[in-house]
Write a protein that holds these residues in place. Sequence first.
Motif, PDB file in Angstrom:
ATOM      1  N   ALA A 178      -6.366   1.116   2.884  1.00 33.87           N
ATOM      2  CA  ALA A 178      -6.266   2.144   2.226  1.00 33.87           C
ATOM      3  C   ALA A 178      -6.911   3.150   1.927  1.00 33.87           C
ATOM      4  N   LEU A 203       0.612  -1.511  -0.400  1.00 38.08           N
ATOM      5  CA  LEU A 203       0.180  -0.046   0.467  1.00 38.08           C
ATOM      6  C   LEU A 203       1.146   1.163  -0.409  1.00 38.08           C
ATOM      7  N   THR A 208     -11.538   1.773  -2.570  1.00 34.39           N
ATOM      8  CA  THR A 208     -11.369   0.239  -3.010  1.00 34.39           C
ATOM      9  C   THR A 208     -12.419   0.413  -4.280  1.00 34.39           C
TER      10      THR A 208
END
Length: 535
Positions: A96, A45, A103
């Motif tokens: 994230a 990430l 996402t």
Amino acid sequence: MGQPTHAPKDPDWWRSAVIYQVYVRSFADGDGDGTGDLAGVRARLPYLAELGVDALWFSPWYLSPMKDGGYDVADYRAVDPAFGTLAEAEKLIAEASGLGIRTIVDIVPNHVSDRHPWFRAALAAGPGSPERELFHFRRGRGTHGELPPNDWPSQFAGSSAPVWTRLPDGDWYLHLFTPEQPDLNWAHPAVRQEHEDILCFWFERGAAGVRIDSAALLAKDPRLPDLAGHPGPHPFVDRDELHDIYRSWRSVADAYGGVFVGEVWLPDPERFARYLRPDELHTAFNFSFLTCPWDAERLRACVDTTLAEHAPVAAPATWVLSNHDVTRTVTRYGREHTGFDFAAKAFGTPTDLALGTRRARAAALLTLALPGAVYVYQGEELGLPEAELPLDRIQDPMHFRSDGADPGRDGCRVPLPWAADAPYAGFGSRAEPWLPQPLDWTSYAVDIQRRDPHSMLSLYRDAIVTRPVFGDGPLTWLPAPEGVLAFARAQGVICVVNLSAAPAALPTHSRLLLSSGPLDDAGRLPRDTAAWLRA
């Protein structure tokens, strides 16, 4: 329906986002078993945050027998053990988000796996049962029902691959893709309700959006007529009934602040735009741009047509150079025929990778300068070429269902190279990757490209961080020599792309912001090179 877990800070983020596609199986292997997984994605990430992307689109990570790379789903609410767990998916979405990255999950509504509980129940229940009404079961034609119910072609290999499979009890079932992917009957209310519940399930777990696979194929003419000589609307592509389905989906998404992007392959711009009306899908993939050859006149026409077809519905365009289904850009642009067509793929096609790389670098700047959202497929930012795999290592059903004529899509799905000196180029630590990496894969490794200010990775990173200078205003074409594309955006920033055979003089400007390659000694833009300029 559940309640939204959070309100997005910028509800219009999707209109100009840079969205990175993660094909989980080939991104990064966290547990060393040779298959990419969610642990691998979580560990990488920071790389994605450094690249500067706004969102991640994940190809299906659901429980699946993997007969078609995960697009054969056995359970939409479970993560396949090869990738991790549902709890890990929730952590990934949250982590994230903590880095400012949203996402997008992939929903496959046209079909399920033959291991899905619904299909297993349908097989057990027998002909004429309510369980079979969730799919398309029919008796065959011919004296003894020995012929398929109709002449529909496969979505994988044309008429050479059957779309009907006969069961021992005499019934045939429809599968536009592989026999392991039976098509759902979208005229059945239970099918519609189930998918709306699935949308809620993932929105409640923090998903910001949904990519809809094969979005124009769901609805079928209930008569299932032959395609040959059929009058009126196509019996299974782009049927009007689809729009009611997506209006219902939109009400679900609006309740959560979620967005949609549809996989809609349609040649008719007006029909395409119908999916983008304000109460239907937010966006749809622009495949005309992806398939367009490296030609100035055709690219300009494609951009104009795309913007024109989106304008009446006030939807942003999406710009895509590659994905998990098509030949990688570097390879495609290095061939005599630089467009993309599934039917034109072949083993051993001559390719000039240096030429293809130069053009792909210029195409990156062109794409990122256009108004709308941009999708980047994993490895595109590394300049990865298409890999030609040994025949005995190919897994894609497209290859087998074409009797070997089509090389399949595995060449663009080879696991990524992260570290030049690590085992398997840093993809994983112990087991050989599920697809073999070419011998020169290490030369594309992230760690090498990070240190090189002129690498493809550095170009993408610089372009993404610079891209906001274009703003979100319209595009205006500027006078330019034949073979050169030049346009300005509202913020006074110009993009110039030279597709001609000779160097081109740059328009008057105060500053060179970024270029895909060096200017020549006279300050001109070489062929197959792009530049961003401050007017």
